[in-house]
Design a protein around this motif. Sequence first.
Motif, PDB file in Angstrom:
ATOM      1  N   PRO A 108       0.809  -1.233   0.000  1.00 40.93           N
ATOM      2  CA  PRO A 108       0.000   0.000   0.000  1.00 40.93           C
ATOM      3  C   PRO A 108       0.835   1.273   0.000  1.00 40.93           C
ATOM      4  CG  PRO A 108       0.118  -0.871   2.216  1.00 40.93           C
ATOM      5  CD  PRO A 108       0.862  -1.849   1.346  1.00 40.93           C
ATOM      6  N   PHE A 109       1.741   1.359  -0.987  1.00 40.66           N
ATOM      7  CA  PHE A 109       2.617   2.524  -1.061  1.00 40.66           C
ATOM      8  C   PHE A 109       2.622   3.080  -2.484  1.00 40.66           C
ATOM      9  CE2 PHE A 109       4.545  -0.274   2.232  1.00 40.66           C
ATOM     10  CZ  PHE A 109       4.229   0.518   3.340  1.00 40.66           C
ATOM     11  N   GLN A 110       2.992   4.346  -2.592  1.00 45.70           N
ATOM     12  CA  GLN A 110       3.009   5.000  -3.890  1.00 45.70           C
ATOM     13  C   GLN A 110       4.207   4.548  -4.721  1.00 45.70           C
ATOM     14  OE1 GLN A 110       2.970   9.232  -3.220  1.00 45.70           O
ATOM     15  NE2 GLN A 110       1.057   9.180  -2.056  1.00 45.70           N
ATOM     16  N   THR A 111       4.071   4.649  -6.021  1.00 43.16           N
ATOM     17  CA  THR A 111       5.182   4.360  -6.924  1.00 43.16           C
ATOM     18  C   THR A 111       6.320   5.344  -6.650  1.00 43.16           C
ATOM     19  OG1 THR A 111       3.700   3.505  -8.621  1.00 43.16           O
ATOM     20  CG2 THR A 111       5.885   4.246  -9.342  1.00 43.16           C
ATOM     21  N   GLY A 112       7.516   4.814  -6.469  1.00 42.36           N
ATOM     22  CA  GLY A 112       8.678   5.657  -6.221  1.00 42.36           C
ATOM     23  C   GLY A 112       8.659   6.356  -4.867  1.00 42.36           C
ATOM     24  N   GLN A 113       8.029   5.764  -3.867  1.00 43.78           N
ATOM     25  CA  GLN A 113       7.891   6.437  -2.561  1.00 43.78           C
ATOM     26  C   GLN A 113       9.174   6.404  -1.724  1.00 43.78           C
ATOM     27  OE1 GLN A 113       4.333   5.408  -0.430  1.00 43.78           O
ATOM     28  NE2 GLN A 113       5.072   6.198   1.526  1.00 43.78           N
ATOM     29  N   PHE A 114      10.009   5.365  -1.904  1.00 39.85           N
ATOM     30  CA  PHE A 114      11.164   5.190  -1.017  1.00 39.85           C
ATOM     31  C   PHE A 114      12.487   5.249  -1.779  1.00 39.85           C
ATOM     32  CE2 PHE A 114       7.600   2.726   0.751  1.00 39.85           C
ATOM     33  CZ  PHE A 114       7.441   3.385   1.964  1.00 39.85           C
ATOM     34  N   ASP A 115      13.526   5.709  -1.083  1.00 39.33           N
ATOM     35  CA  ASP A 115      14.850   5.605  -1.681  1.00 39.33           C
ATOM     36  C   ASP A 115      15.690   4.535  -0.992  1.00 39.33           C
ATOM     37  OD1 ASP A 115      15.686   8.912  -0.463  1.00 39.33           O
ATOM     38  OD2 ASP A 115      15.609   7.037   0.645  1.00 39.33           O
ATOM     39  N   LEU A 116      15.090   3.829  -0.013  1.00 37.44           N
ATOM     40  CA  LEU A 116      15.753   2.672   0.596  1.00 37.44           C
ATOM     41  C   LEU A 116      14.695   1.696   1.088  1.00 37.44           C
ATOM     42  CD1 LEU A 116      18.185   1.108   1.808  1.00 37.44           C
ATOM     43  CD2 LEU A 116      17.926   2.527   3.866  1.00 37.44           C
ATOM     44  N   ILE A 117      14.884   0.430   0.755  1.00 41.02           N
ATOM     45  CA  ILE A 117      14.024  -0.636   1.278  1.00 41.02           C
ATOM     46  C   ILE A 117      14.920  -1.690   1.903  1.00 41.02           C
ATOM     47  CG2 ILE A 117      12.382  -2.468   0.710  1.00 41.02           C
ATOM     48  CD1 ILE A 117      11.272  -0.720  -1.489  1.00 41.02           C
ATOM     49  N   LEU A 118      14.643  -2.009   3.157  1.00 42.49           N
ATOM     50  CA  LEU A 118      15.354  -3.047   3.892  1.00 42.49           C
ATOM     51  C   LEU A 118      14.465  -4.278   3.996  1.00 42.49           C
ATOM     52  CD1 LEU A 118      16.815  -0.991   6.897  1.00 42.49           C
ATOM     53  CD2 LEU A 118      17.930  -1.525   4.715  1.00 42.49           C
ATOM     54  N   ASN A 119      15.080  -5.440   3.952  1.00 45.69           N
ATOM     55  CA  ASN A 119      14.318  -6.692   4.023  1.00 45.69           C
ATOM     56  C   ASN A 119      15.217  -7.766   4.616  1.00 45.69           C
ATOM     57  OD1 ASN A 119      13.586  -9.421   3.082  1.00 45.69           O
ATOM     58  ND2 ASN A 119      11.924  -8.406   2.009  1.00 45.69           N
ATOM     59  N   GLN A 120      14.943  -8.143   5.852  1.00 47.03           N
ATOM     60  CA  GLN A 120      15.716  -9.197   6.495  1.00 47.03           C
ATOM     61  C   GLN A 120      14.827 -10.406   6.737  1.00 47.03           C
ATOM     62  OE1 GLN A 120      18.968  -9.746  10.067  1.00 47.03           O
ATOM     63  NE2 GLN A 120      17.181  -8.497  10.524  1.00 47.03           N
TER      64      GLN A 120
END
Length: 251
Positions: A108-120
């Motif tokens: 549920p986020f906008q296109t191009g909303q983040f400049d970093l995504i973390l996933n552990q």
Amino acid sequence: MDHSFRAFIKQADEPFVGWDFSYITDSGRMRSEPLPWSYGSMAIRAIQQASSMLDMGTGGGEFLESLRPFPPSVYATESYLPNVTIAKARLTPLGVKVVQIEEDNRLPFQTGQFDLILNQHESFSAKEVRRILKNDGMFLTQQVGGLDCKGINEMLGVSINHEYADWSLKAALKELKTYNFEVIKACEDYPAQRFYDVGALVYYLKAIPWQVPNFDVEAFLPSLYKIHQKIEQKGYIDFTQHRFMVLAKAK
């Protein structure tokens, strides 16, 4: 079956909360061999250069909390409802917006909303991660490979989950490159995970139900007792983990 075996089994009834294994790690009952990279150090380095970030599968928020200070805009997702409550209590006062999700391929986020995504250790859709990342945004993930601790399954006489058996660095890189990611760094490793008593192993298996689906102590009692005997003879038992990491830039 001896008294110590029964005592260890009973001790494994301790509730597991959030994503916190300190009950068996702080006491030294379970230890993992160090990886040749530090996801935490890489995450902190990336956060320092970010203005907006997302932590996928934050669990109870314990790990994300340790990465402060945060950029101005921080979100975290979690699908397991009990963890959502824990994460909100821990992270909301720190300015993190915690969002419950159901599917990784519909965020549920906008296109191009983040400049970093973390996933552990969280599943992800490379297509969806690319959609919500800005151009030149960074994606850092550490994953559990499909062959993780297969020795546990072998000793309990249970097949590994074939749905994930092929999940590896090679498979992840193929998917990421398909959706216009440039791989900056990637590594795969097979460290040992050591248990010093059978109760720690039972506690671990209760916390990660996907390792041995429908795990029931009574049903596996004979096999668990054999593991207990091996530990009593040697002092510990090792199983081989499967881990890999990728740092990639959205092109």
